[in-house]
Design a protein around this motif. Structure first.
Motif, PDB file in Angstrom:
ATOM      1  N   LEU A  76      44.436  32.117  53.428  1.00  0.00           N
ATOM      2  CA  LEU A  76      42.953  32.892  53.741  1.00  0.00           C
ATOM      3  C   LEU A  76      43.039  34.371  53.401  1.00  0.00           C
ATOM      4  CD1 LEU A  76      40.042  32.773  54.443  1.00  0.00           C
ATOM      5  CD2 LEU A  76      40.896  32.931  57.030  1.00  0.00           C
ATOM      6  N   VAL A  77      44.072  34.851  53.912  1.00  0.00           N
ATOM      7  CA  VAL A  77      44.526  36.514  53.626  1.00  0.00           C
ATOM      8  C   VAL A  77      44.666  36.878  52.325  1.00  0.00           C
ATOM      9  CG1 VAL A  77      46.191  38.227  54.006  1.00  0.00           C
ATOM     10  CG2 VAL A  77      45.905  36.799  55.720  1.00  0.00           C
ATOM     11  N   GLY A  78      45.237  35.974  51.511  1.00  0.00           N
ATOM     12  CA  GLY A  78      45.354  36.120  49.892  1.00  0.00           C
ATOM     13  C   GLY A  78      44.087  35.855  49.121  1.00  0.00           C
ATOM     14  N   ALA A  79      43.129  35.157  49.571  1.00  0.00           N
ATOM     15  CA  ALA A  79      41.750  34.904  49.051  1.00  0.00           C
ATOM     16  C   ALA A  79      40.723  36.051  49.572  1.00  0.00           C
ATOM     17  CB  ALA A  79      41.125  33.683  49.605  1.00  0.00           C
ATOM     18  N   VAL A  80      40.910  36.615  50.645  1.00  0.00           N
ATOM     19  CA  VAL A  80      40.159  37.728  50.997  1.00  0.00           C
ATOM     20  C   VAL A  80      40.729  39.018  50.388  1.00  0.00           C
ATOM     21  CG1 VAL A  80      39.650  39.438  53.001  1.00  0.00           C
ATOM     22  CG2 VAL A  80      39.771  36.675  53.347  1.00  0.00           C
ATOM     23  N   ASP A  81      41.840  39.229  50.205  1.00  0.00           N
ATOM     24  CA  ASP A  81      42.651  40.207  49.331  1.00  0.00           C
ATOM     25  C   ASP A  81      41.885  40.177  47.869  1.00  0.00           C
ATOM     26  OD1 ASP A  81      44.255  42.539  48.799  1.00  0.00           O
ATOM     27  OD2 ASP A  81      45.248  40.986  47.416  1.00  0.00           O
ATOM     28  N   LEU A  82      41.691  39.181  47.326  1.00  0.00           N
ATOM     29  CA  LEU A  82      41.331  38.769  45.910  1.00  0.00           C
ATOM     30  C   LEU A  82      39.820  39.186  46.088  1.00  0.00           C
ATOM     31  CD1 LEU A  82      41.404  38.158  42.857  1.00  0.00           C
ATOM     32  CD2 LEU A  82      41.167  35.724  43.683  1.00  0.00           C
ATOM     33  N   ALA A  83      39.275  38.709  46.836  1.00  0.00           N
ATOM     34  CA  ALA A  83      37.837  39.079  46.951  1.00  0.00           C
ATOM     35  C   ALA A  83      37.553  40.370  46.925  1.00  0.00           C
ATOM     36  CB  ALA A  83      37.044  38.528  47.977  1.00  0.00           C
ATOM     37  N   GLU A  84      38.374  41.300  47.992  1.00  0.00           N
ATOM     38  CA  GLU A  84      38.192  42.426  48.212  1.00  0.00           C
ATOM     39  C   GLU A  84      38.523  43.429  46.871  1.00  0.00           C
ATOM     40  OE1 GLU A  84      40.252  43.193  51.663  1.00  0.00           O
ATOM     41  OE2 GLU A  84      38.468  42.935  53.135  1.00  0.00           O
ATOM     42  N   ARG A  85      39.412  43.002  45.933  1.00  0.00           N
ATOM     43  CA  ARG A  85      39.889  43.779  44.728  1.00  0.00           C
ATOM     44  C   ARG A  85      38.876  43.574  43.944  1.00  0.00           C
ATOM     45  NH1 ARG A  85      44.867  40.783  43.675  1.00  0.00           N
ATOM     46  NH2 ARG A  85      44.805  41.772  41.623  1.00  0.00           N
ATOM     47  N   ILE A  86      38.189  42.392  43.852  1.00  0.00           N
ATOM     48  CA  ILE A  86      37.094  42.118  42.673  1.00  0.00           C
ATOM     49  C   ILE A  86      36.040  43.067  43.501  1.00  0.00           C
ATOM     50  CG2 ILE A  86      35.268  40.474  42.117  1.00  0.00           C
ATOM     51  CD1 ILE A  86      37.425  38.299  42.210  1.00  0.00           C
ATOM     52  N   LEU A  87      35.543  43.062  44.681  1.00  0.00           N
ATOM     53  CA  LEU A  87      34.571  43.923  45.234  1.00  0.00           C
ATOM     54  C   LEU A  87      34.715  45.604  44.677  1.00  0.00           C
ATOM     55  CD1 LEU A  87      33.405  42.028  48.045  1.00  0.00           C
ATOM     56  CD2 LEU A  87      32.128  42.017  45.895  1.00  0.00           C
ATOM     57  N   GLU A  88      36.011  45.866  44.908  1.00  0.00           N
ATOM     58  CA  GLU A  88      36.258  47.132  44.633  1.00  0.00           C
ATOM     59  C   GLU A  88      36.227  47.550  43.409  1.00  0.00           C
ATOM     60  OE1 GLU A  88      36.710  49.743  46.609  1.00  0.00           O
ATOM     61  OE2 GLU A  88      36.305  48.635  48.267  1.00  0.00           O
ATOM     62  N   GLY A  89      36.170  46.478  42.293  1.00  0.00           N
ATOM     63  CA  GLY A  89      36.166  47.004  41.045  1.00  0.00           C
ATOM     64  C   GLY A  89      37.709  46.868  40.248  1.00  0.00           C
ATOM     65  N   ASP A  90      38.588  46.155  40.888  1.00  0.00           N
ATOM     66  CA  ASP A  90      40.001  45.921  40.217  1.00  0.00           C
ATOM     67  C   ASP A  90      39.744  45.198  38.938  1.00  0.00           C
ATOM     68  OD1 ASP A  90      42.521  45.030  39.600  1.00  0.00           O
ATOM     69  OD2 ASP A  90      43.068  45.031  41.557  1.00  0.00           O
ATOM     70  N   GLN A  91      40.000  45.732  37.779  1.00  0.00           N
ATOM     71  CA  GLN A  91      39.620  44.860  36.613  1.00  0.00           C
ATOM     72  C   GLN A  91      40.787  43.865  36.357  1.00  0.00           C
ATOM     73  OE1 GLN A  91      36.951  45.440  34.263  1.00  0.00           O
ATOM     74  NE2 GLN A  91      36.119  46.267  35.971  1.00  0.00           N
ATOM     75  N   ARG A  92      41.927  44.185  36.991  1.00  0.00           N
ATOM     76  CA  ARG A  92      42.896  42.983  36.677  1.00  0.00           C
ATOM     77  C   ARG A  92      42.593  41.931  37.552  1.00  0.00           C
ATOM     78  NH1 ARG A  92      49.111  44.999  36.716  1.00  0.00           N
ATOM     79  NH2 ARG A  92      49.217  44.600  34.550  1.00  0.00           N
TER      80      ARG A  92
END
Length: 120
Positions: free
Chosen positions: A63-79
């Motif tokens: 769950l922590v990893g999925a939330v981290d991925l979601a936040e990175r996407i929302l922050e605009g992390d292109q990778r």
């Protein structure tokens, strides 16, 4: 080299071609990234998605990893945004972790099965 992860089936999609599972025990898997291969630990209960041949497509993901991925996407992390598995990772997490909050979902009835992690 292929490593196996013992996992319990939760649900299947696309007529059994995609299987949502959770890891039966903790372990470490190797993940190939743009920067090279890294060891990624996972816990019992982390989710994964496998194909009809038992090969891991996504995960294990917490769950922590999925939330981290979601936040990175929302922050605009292109990778993170352009990762071809990002959508499947988030879908796996949402479908799997919703079961924790849904008492109507049945417990897995099949014993743990081995799924293979290609390249690990």
């Amino acid at each position: 080299m292929t490593k196996e992860i013992q996992a319990f089936g939760i649900d299947s999609y696309r007529r059994g071609m995609r299987n949502l599972m959770y890891a039966a025990a903790p372990g470490i898997t190797k993940v190939i990234t743009k920067d090279g291969t890294v060891d990624v630990p996972f816990a019992a209960g982390d989710l994964l998605l496998s194909d009809e041949h038992g090969r891991v497509i996504v995960g294990p993901v917490s769950l922590v990893g999925a939330v981290d991925l979601a936040e990175r996407i929302l922050e605009g992390d292109q990778r993170a945004f352009t990762d071809p598995l990002a959508l499947l990772t988030l879908a796996t997490a949402i479908a799997g972790f919703r079961i924790e909050n849904d008492p109507a979902e049945p417990e897995p009835v099949e014993p743990a099965a081995a799924v293979s992690v290609p390249g690990a």
